[in-house]
Scaffold this motif. Structure first.
Motif, PDB file in Angstrom:
ATOM      1  N   GLU A 135      98.145  42.320  77.394  1.00 61.60           N
ATOM      2  CA  GLU A 135      99.100  41.212  77.472  1.00 61.60           C
ATOM      3  C   GLU A 135      98.915  40.242  76.308  1.00 61.60           C
ATOM      4  O   GLU A 135      97.786  39.940  75.895  1.00 61.60           O
ATOM      5  CB  GLU A 135      98.907  40.463  78.793  1.00 61.60           C
ATOM      6  CG  GLU A 135      99.820  39.253  78.966  1.00 61.60           C
ATOM      7  CD  GLU A 135      99.513  38.447  80.210  1.00 61.60           C
ATOM      8  OE1 GLU A 135     100.162  37.404  80.407  1.00 61.60           O
ATOM      9  OE2 GLU A 135      98.604  38.846  80.978  1.00 61.60           O
ATOM     10  N   GLN A 136     100.018  39.735  75.798  1.00 63.20           N
ATOM     11  CA  GLN A 136      99.996  38.749  74.727  1.00 63.20           C
ATOM     12  C   GLN A 136     100.159  37.342  75.288  1.00 63.20           C
ATOM     13  O   GLN A 136     100.976  37.120  76.182  1.00 63.20           O
ATOM     14  CB  GLN A 136     101.112  39.023  73.727  1.00 63.20           C
ATOM     15  CG  GLN A 136     100.990  40.346  73.003  1.00 63.20           C
ATOM     16  CD  GLN A 136     102.147  40.593  72.051  1.00 63.20           C
ATOM     17  OE1 GLN A 136     103.008  39.733  71.866  1.00 63.20           O
ATOM     18  NE2 GLN A 136     102.177  41.767  71.435  1.00 63.20           N
TER      19      GLN A 136
ATOM     20  N   ALA B 114     102.835  33.136  66.386  1.00 58.10           N
ATOM     21  CA  ALA B 114     101.483  33.644  66.621  1.00 58.10           C
ATOM     22  C   ALA B 114     101.308  34.014  68.083  1.00 58.10           C
ATOM     23  O   ALA B 114     102.032  33.516  68.956  1.00 58.10           O
ATOM     24  CB  ALA B 114     100.432  32.605  66.206  1.00 58.10           C
ATOM     25  N   TYR B 115     100.344  34.890  68.342  1.00 58.88           N
ATOM     26  CA  TYR B 115      99.962  35.197  69.721  1.00 58.88           C
ATOM     27  C   TYR B 115      98.502  35.603  69.757  1.00 58.88           C
ATOM     28  O   TYR B 115      97.889  35.892  68.713  1.00 58.88           O
ATOM     29  CB  TYR B 115     100.860  36.278  70.334  1.00 58.88           C
ATOM     30  CG  TYR B 115     100.770  37.658  69.716  1.00 58.88           C
ATOM     31  CD1 TYR B 115      99.714  38.528  70.010  1.00 58.88           C
ATOM     32  CD2 TYR B 115     101.760  38.112  68.852  1.00 58.88           C
ATOM     33  CE1 TYR B 115      99.655  39.794  69.460  1.00 58.88           C
ATOM     34  CE2 TYR B 115     101.706  39.379  68.297  1.00 58.88           C
ATOM     35  CZ  TYR B 115     100.636  40.221  68.606  1.00 58.88           C
ATOM     36  OH  TYR B 115     100.576  41.478  68.050  1.00 58.88           O
ATOM     37  N   ALA B 116      97.939  35.627  70.958  1.00 55.66           N
ATOM     38  CA  ALA B 116      96.536  35.979  71.167  1.00 55.66           C
ATOM     39  C   ALA B 116      96.429  37.026  72.258  1.00 55.66           C
ATOM     40  O   ALA B 116      97.281  37.117  73.147  1.00 55.66           O
ATOM     41  CB  ALA B 116      95.730  34.738  71.546  1.00 55.66           C
ATOM     42  N   GLN B 117      95.357  37.799  72.205  1.00 47.72           N
ATOM     43  CA  GLN B 117      95.039  38.776  73.246  1.00 47.72           C
ATOM     44  C   GLN B 117      93.534  38.784  73.471  1.00 47.72           C
ATOM     45  O   GLN B 117      92.747  38.649  72.523  1.00 47.72           O
ATOM     46  CB  GLN B 117      95.489  40.182  72.828  1.00 47.72           C
ATOM     47  CG  GLN B 117      96.994  40.352  72.679  1.00 47.72           C
ATOM     48  CD  GLN B 117      97.354  41.670  72.043  1.00 47.72           C
ATOM     49  OE1 GLN B 117      97.107  41.890  70.856  1.00 47.72           O
ATOM     50  NE2 GLN B 117      97.915  42.573  72.840  1.00 47.72           N
ATOM     51  N   LEU B 118      93.127  38.939  74.721  1.00 46.05           N
ATOM     52  CA  LEU B 118      91.726  39.052  75.088  1.00 46.05           C
ATOM     53  C   LEU B 118      91.522  40.275  75.969  1.00 46.05           C
ATOM     54  O   LEU B 118      92.400  40.658  76.742  1.00 46.05           O
ATOM     55  CB  LEU B 118      91.249  37.809  75.850  1.00 46.05           C
ATOM     56  CG  LEU B 118      91.294  36.453  75.148  1.00 46.05           C
ATOM     57  CD1 LEU B 118      90.830  35.366  76.098  1.00 46.05           C
ATOM     58  CD2 LEU B 118      90.452  36.464  73.885  1.00 46.05           C
TER      59      LEU B 118
ATOM     60  N   TYR C  12      86.463  40.770  73.744  1.00 45.74           N
ATOM     61  CA  TYR C  12      87.192  41.170  72.545  1.00 45.74           C
ATOM     62  C   TYR C  12      88.348  40.205  72.313  1.00 45.74           C
ATOM     63  O   TYR C  12      89.058  39.848  73.255  1.00 45.74           O
ATOM     64  CB  TYR C  12      87.733  42.589  72.697  1.00 45.74           C
ATOM     65  CG  TYR C  12      86.667  43.652  72.856  1.00 45.74           C
ATOM     66  CD1 TYR C  12      86.082  44.254  71.737  1.00 45.74           C
ATOM     67  CD2 TYR C  12      86.249  44.054  74.126  1.00 45.74           C
ATOM     68  CE1 TYR C  12      85.104  45.226  71.888  1.00 45.74           C
ATOM     69  CE2 TYR C  12      85.276  45.027  74.272  1.00 45.74           C
ATOM     70  CZ  TYR C  12      84.707  45.607  73.164  1.00 45.74           C
ATOM     71  OH  TYR C  12      83.740  46.571  73.315  1.00 45.74           O
ATOM     72  N   VAL C  13      88.548  39.820  71.054  1.00 45.97           N
ATOM     73  CA  VAL C  13      89.564  38.830  70.699  1.00 45.97           C
ATOM     74  C   VAL C  13      90.465  39.403  69.617  1.00 45.97           C
ATOM     75  O   VAL C  13      89.982  39.947  68.606  1.00 45.97           O
ATOM     76  CB  VAL C  13      88.912  37.522  70.196  1.00 45.97           C
ATOM     77  CG1 VAL C  13      89.978  36.482  69.874  1.00 45.97           C
ATOM     78  CG2 VAL C  13      87.917  36.985  71.211  1.00 45.97           C
TER      79      VAL C  13
END
Length: 231
Positions: free
Chosen positions: A20-21, A37-41, A49-50
Protein backbone atom coordinates in the motif's frame (compact mmCIF):
# COMPACT_ATOMS: atom_id res chain seq x y z
CA UNK A 1 -8.70 13.75 9.82
CA UNK A 2 -5.65 11.76 10.85
CA UNK A 3 -4.58 9.12 8.38
CA UNK A 4 -3.55 5.61 9.41
CA UNK A 5 -1.37 3.07 7.64
CA UNK A 6 -1.14 -0.66 8.18
CA UNK A 7 2.38 -2.00 7.79
CA UNK A 8 2.37 -5.25 5.86
CA UNK A 9 4.55 -8.16 6.95
CA UNK A 10 6.67 -9.80 4.27
CA UNK A 11 9.14 -12.65 3.98
CA UNK A 12 12.32 -10.65 3.42
CA UNK A 13 12.61 -7.67 1.10
CA UNK A 14 9.19 -6.65 -0.16
CA UNK A 15 7.84 -6.47 -3.68
CA UNK A 16 6.82 -2.83 -3.49
CA UNK A 17 4.28 -3.25 -6.29
CA UNK A 18 2.09 -5.11 -3.80
CA UNK A 19 2.49 -2.74 -0.84
CA UNK A 20 0.00 0.00 0.00
CA UNK A 21 1.10 3.55 -0.78
CA UNK A 22 0.77 6.41 1.69
CA UNK A 23 0.35 9.60 -0.37
CA UNK A 24 2.55 12.49 0.71
CA UNK A 25 0.11 14.99 -0.71
CA UNK A 26 -0.60 17.60 1.97
CA UNK A 27 0.94 20.75 0.52
CA UNK A 28 2.18 23.08 3.29
CA UNK A 29 3.35 26.70 3.49
CA UNK A 30 4.42 27.06 -0.17
CA UNK A 31 2.89 26.12 -3.55
CA UNK A 32 3.94 22.60 -4.50
CA UNK A 33 3.26 22.73 -8.22
CA UNK A 34 3.63 19.35 -9.92
CA UNK A 35 5.68 17.74 -7.15
CA UNK A 36 4.22 14.45 -5.95
CA UNK A 37 5.39 11.82 -3.46
CA UNK A 38 4.36 8.69 -1.60
CA UNK A 39 5.74 6.30 1.01
CA UNK A 40 5.57 2.57 1.65
CA UNK A 41 6.53 0.48 4.67
CA UNK A 42 6.87 -3.26 5.24
CA UNK A 43 8.57 -5.46 7.82
CA UNK A 44 9.75 -8.98 8.51
CA UNK A 45 11.13 -10.64 11.62
CA UNK A 46 14.30 -8.55 11.71
CA UNK A 47 13.74 -5.12 10.18
CA UNK A 48 11.49 -2.37 8.88
CA UNK A 49 11.70 -1.68 5.15
CA UNK A 50 11.15 1.86 3.82
CA UNK A 51 10.44 3.00 0.26
CA UNK A 52 9.93 6.68 -0.57
CA UNK A 53 9.15 7.98 -4.05
CA UNK A 54 9.11 11.53 -5.43
CA UNK A 55 8.05 13.01 -8.74
CA UNK A 56 9.81 16.30 -9.42
CA UNK A 57 11.34 17.60 -12.62
CA UNK A 58 14.00 19.85 -11.11
CA UNK A 59 15.94 17.72 -8.66
CA UNK A 60 18.55 19.35 -6.48
CA UNK A 61 21.30 17.02 -5.21
CA UNK A 62 24.25 19.12 -4.03
CA UNK A 63 24.93 17.91 -0.50
CA UNK A 64 26.96 14.79 0.22
CA UNK A 65 29.13 15.59 3.23
CA UNK A 66 28.90 13.91 6.62
CA UNK A 67 27.34 16.95 8.29
CA UNK A 68 25.52 18.40 5.29
CA UNK A 69 21.78 19.00 5.43
CA UNK A 70 19.81 16.80 3.00
CA UNK A 71 16.68 18.94 3.53
CA UNK A 72 18.35 21.76 1.58
CA UNK A 73 18.19 19.49 -1.48
CA UNK A 74 15.35 17.42 -2.85
CA UNK A 75 14.64 15.38 0.25
CA UNK A 76 12.41 12.54 1.49
CA UNK A 77 11.89 12.03 5.21
CA UNK A 78 10.48 9.59 7.74
CA UNK A 79 9.76 10.66 11.32
CA UNK A 80 9.14 7.76 13.69
CA UNK A 81 7.96 8.04 17.30
CA UNK A 82 8.36 5.00 19.49
CA UNK A 83 5.10 4.88 21.39
CA UNK A 84 1.92 6.81 22.06
CA UNK A 85 3.23 8.28 25.32
CA UNK A 86 6.84 8.76 24.17
CA UNK A 87 7.75 12.25 22.95
CA UNK A 88 11.08 11.15 21.47
CA UNK A 89 11.38 10.32 17.80
CA UNK A 90 13.82 9.41 15.08
CA UNK A 91 13.96 11.62 12.00
CA UNK A 92 15.58 10.11 8.92
CA UNK A 93 16.22 12.39 5.96
CA UNK A 94 17.85 11.46 2.64
CA UNK A 95 18.58 13.28 -0.59
CA UNK A 96 19.35 11.65 -3.98
CA UNK A 97 23.05 11.47 -3.06
CA UNK A 98 22.14 9.43 0.03
CA UNK A 99 23.32 12.27 2.23
CA UNK A 100 21.83 11.20 5.56
CA UNK A 101 20.48 13.07 8.55
CA UNK A 102 19.65 10.56 11.28
CA UNK A 103 18.36 12.41 14.33
CA UNK A 104 16.93 11.54 17.73
CA UNK A 105 15.22 13.75 20.29
CA UNK A 106 11.94 15.34 21.33
CA UNK A 107 12.03 18.33 18.98
CA UNK A 108 14.09 20.74 16.94
CA UNK A 109 15.95 22.18 19.93
CA UNK A 110 17.19 19.01 21.61
CA UNK A 111 17.81 16.68 18.69
CA UNK A 112 21.08 14.81 18.49
CA UNK A 113 22.51 13.87 15.12
CA UNK A 114 23.57 10.23 15.05
CA UNK A 115 26.56 9.21 12.95
CA UNK A 116 26.14 5.63 11.77
CA UNK A 117 29.28 3.54 11.08
CA UNK A 118 28.82 3.58 7.29
CA UNK A 119 26.38 6.46 6.94
CA UNK A 120 23.42 5.60 4.73
CA UNK A 121 25.19 2.35 3.85
CA UNK A 122 24.48 1.17 7.39
CA UNK A 123 20.80 1.20 6.42
CA UNK A 124 21.43 -0.52 3.06
CA UNK A 125 20.11 2.68 1.49
CA UNK A 126 19.76 2.86 -2.28
CA UNK A 127 18.62 5.65 -4.57
CA UNK A 128 17.45 5.41 -8.17
CA UNK A 129 16.50 8.13 -10.62
CA UNK A 130 13.25 7.55 -12.48
CA UNK A 131 11.80 9.11 -15.61
CA UNK A 132 9.91 11.66 -13.53
CA UNK A 133 11.81 11.82 -10.24
CA UNK A 134 13.64 9.55 -7.82
CA UNK A 135 13.24 6.71 -5.31
CA UNK A 136 15.01 5.84 -2.10
CA UNK A 137 14.84 2.59 -0.15
CA UNK A 138 16.45 1.63 3.12
CA UNK A 139 16.14 -0.70 6.09
CA UNK A 140 15.83 -0.07 9.83
CA UNK A 141 17.05 -3.20 11.61
CA UNK A 142 15.23 -3.90 14.85
CA UNK A 143 18.64 -4.20 16.52
CA UNK A 144 19.25 -0.56 15.62
CA UNK A 145 15.83 0.56 16.86
CA UNK A 146 16.48 -1.22 20.15
CA UNK A 147 19.53 0.96 20.75
CA UNK A 148 16.99 3.71 21.39
CA UNK A 149 13.97 1.67 22.44
CA UNK A 150 15.24 -1.53 24.11
CA UNK A 151 11.79 -3.10 24.51
CA UNK A 152 10.86 -2.73 20.86
CA UNK A 153 8.75 -5.57 19.46
CA UNK A 154 7.08 -5.74 16.02
CA UNK A 155 3.49 -5.58 17.19
CA UNK A 156 0.98 -2.89 18.09
CA UNK A 157 1.18 0.75 16.98
CA UNK A 158 3.79 3.40 16.33
CA UNK A 159 3.44 7.08 15.38
CA UNK A 160 5.13 8.80 12.51
CA UNK A 161 4.85 10.91 9.41
CA UNK A 162 6.31 11.09 5.91
CA UNK A 163 7.59 14.28 4.33
CA UNK A 164 8.86 15.63 1.02
CA UNK A 165 10.73 18.93 1.03
CA UNK A 166 13.38 21.02 -0.67
CA UNK A 167 14.51 24.14 1.15
CA UNK A 168 16.93 25.31 -1.54
CA UNK A 169 15.37 23.74 -4.62
CA UNK A 170 14.23 25.84 -7.57
CA UNK A 171 10.71 25.43 -6.23
CA UNK A 172 10.87 25.46 -2.44
CA UNK A 173 8.27 22.97 -1.24
CA UNK A 174 6.95 21.10 1.78
CA UNK A 175 4.57 18.14 1.63
CA UNK A 176 3.38 15.75 4.31
CA UNK A 177 1.32 12.58 4.62
CA UNK A 178 -0.52 13.96 7.64
CA UNK A 179 -0.82 17.72 7.90
CA UNK A 180 1.38 19.70 10.27
CA UNK A 181 -0.23 22.58 12.16
CA UNK A 182 2.38 25.31 12.16
CA UNK A 183 2.45 28.85 10.83
CA UNK A 184 5.85 28.40 9.16
CA UNK A 185 7.88 25.49 7.73
CA UNK A 186 8.61 23.13 10.62
CA UNK A 187 8.19 19.35 10.59
CA UNK A 188 9.57 18.97 14.11
CA UNK A 189 6.26 18.84 15.93
CA UNK A 190 4.55 15.86 17.59
CA UNK A 191 3.69 13.45 14.74
CA UNK A 192 -0.10 13.06 14.56
CA UNK A 193 -0.39 9.82 12.65
CA UNK A 194 -0.27 6.15 13.57
CA UNK A 195 1.15 3.26 11.64
CA UNK A 196 -0.33 -0.04 12.75
CA UNK A 197 1.40 -3.40 13.18
CA UNK A 198 4.48 -2.19 15.03
CA UNK A 199 4.78 -0.97 18.57
CA UNK A 200 7.98 0.04 20.31
CA UNK A 201 9.08 0.56 23.83
CA UNK A 202 9.11 1.80 27.30
CA UNK A 203 11.26 4.59 28.73
CA UNK A 204 14.91 4.91 27.74
CA UNK A 205 16.97 7.80 29.01
CA UNK A 206 19.10 9.60 26.42
CA UNK A 207 21.81 9.76 29.06
CA UNK A 208 22.17 5.99 28.93
CA UNK A 209 22.67 6.22 25.19
CA UNK A 210 25.29 8.91 25.64
CA UNK A 211 27.20 6.76 28.12
CA UNK A 212 27.51 3.97 25.54
CA UNK A 213 28.70 5.98 22.54
CA UNK A 214 31.04 8.98 22.07
CA UNK A 215 29.31 12.37 22.01
CA UNK A 216 30.77 15.67 20.79
CA UNK A 217 29.51 19.09 19.81
CA UNK A 218 30.44 20.51 16.42
CA UNK A 219 29.06 23.94 15.65
CA UNK A 220 25.40 23.89 16.62
CA UNK A 221 25.18 20.10 16.33
CA UNK A 222 25.39 17.53 19.07
CA UNK A 223 26.82 14.41 17.43
CA UNK A 224 26.66 10.86 18.70
CA UNK A 225 28.86 8.21 17.06
CA UNK A 226 26.96 4.91 16.89
CA UNK A 227 29.24 1.88 16.90
CA UNK A 228 28.76 -1.84 16.66
CA UNK A 229 27.10 -4.39 14.40
CA UNK A 230 23.36 -3.82 14.33
CA UNK A 231 22.62 -5.01 10.80
Amino acid sequence: MTRHYRIQKTAGRPDWSGIEQAPIDQCLWRPCGQIRAYAQLAYDDSRLYVHLHAEEKQIRAENSGLLDQPCQDSCLELFLSAAAQDARYLNIELNPNLCLYFGFGTGREDRMRLLLPDGAGSLHAECARTADGWDVTYELPFKLLRLFFPDFAPSGTIRGNFYKCGDWTVQEHYLAWNRVDAGHPDFHLPPPCSCKDLFPPQNFLPGEMCSRFPVRKEGSNWLLQVRGNFL
